[in-house]
Design a protein around this motif. Structure first.
Motif: not given
Length: 180
Positions: A161, A127, A152-156, A164, A124, A24, A158-159
């Motif tokens: 990043l 999200d 970016l989905g849930h910006i976690n 980031w 996002s 993350h 899984e994205t």
């Protein structure tokens, strides 16, 4: 090495449900910036707003330095609640992919207005925890800036990043705003 704008602040990472795993961006930022601290909850799978908020407030008040909060998901709700009940020492807050307060039945506990410190929210379009449109409404209520980060989905983790960089730029901008 901590970027110059951040050297004036204590930075506390405020994760959401299940903490933030090793990939993350919050965990990666802590590896990049060893001085960043992380709030710890007794039960990461039981999101209790008042309990999580109280733990954050206790941690914040142990150190008088001006503090920047870097919150994700349910951690955003805990940060907003903590600041609303005791804003001492909070110089700014970065709220990333906030969870929908209605999904957790806590909207009435967050119905206050301005957070009282510089704030920036990043949401996002896709999200699953809160739409960008609804996040923008909460940002306006709290008088926070709002950035729609796109898809970016849930910006976690899984994205995918990584570190980031864009989020780090937003944190540096918040630090500059908090110093002004």
């Amino acid at each position: 090495m901590t970027p110059r704008p951040l050297e004036h602040f204590r930075v506390i990472v405020v994760p959401g449900l299940h903490d933030s795993g090793p990939e993350h961006w919050q965990s990666r930022w802590q590896r990049l910036h060893p001085a960043f601290e992380r709030v710890r909850q007794d039960d990461w799978s039981a999101p209790r707003l008042e309990t999580w908020s109280a733990r954050l407030t206790q941690m914040r008040l142990r150190d008088p330095r001006p503090t920047l909060l870097v919150a994700h998901s349910f951690g955003c709700l805990a940060a907003a609640h903590s600041i609303a009940h005791d804003p001492r020492g909070v110089a700014g807050v970065l709220l990333v992919a906030p969870a929908d307060p209605d999904k957790f039945g806590v909207a009435q506990l967050l119905a206050h207005d301005a957070l009282g410190c510089p704030a920036s929210m990043i949401g996002s379009e896709n999200d699953p925890w809160m739409s960008a449109q609804k996040a923008a409404k909460w940002a306006a209520r709290w008088q926070s800036g709002f950035v729609n980060a796109g898809m970016l989905g849930h910006i976690n983790a899984e994205t995918g990043l990584g570190d980031w960089d864009y989020g780090q730029q937003q944190l540096l901008a918040l630090a500059e705003l908090a110093r002004a």
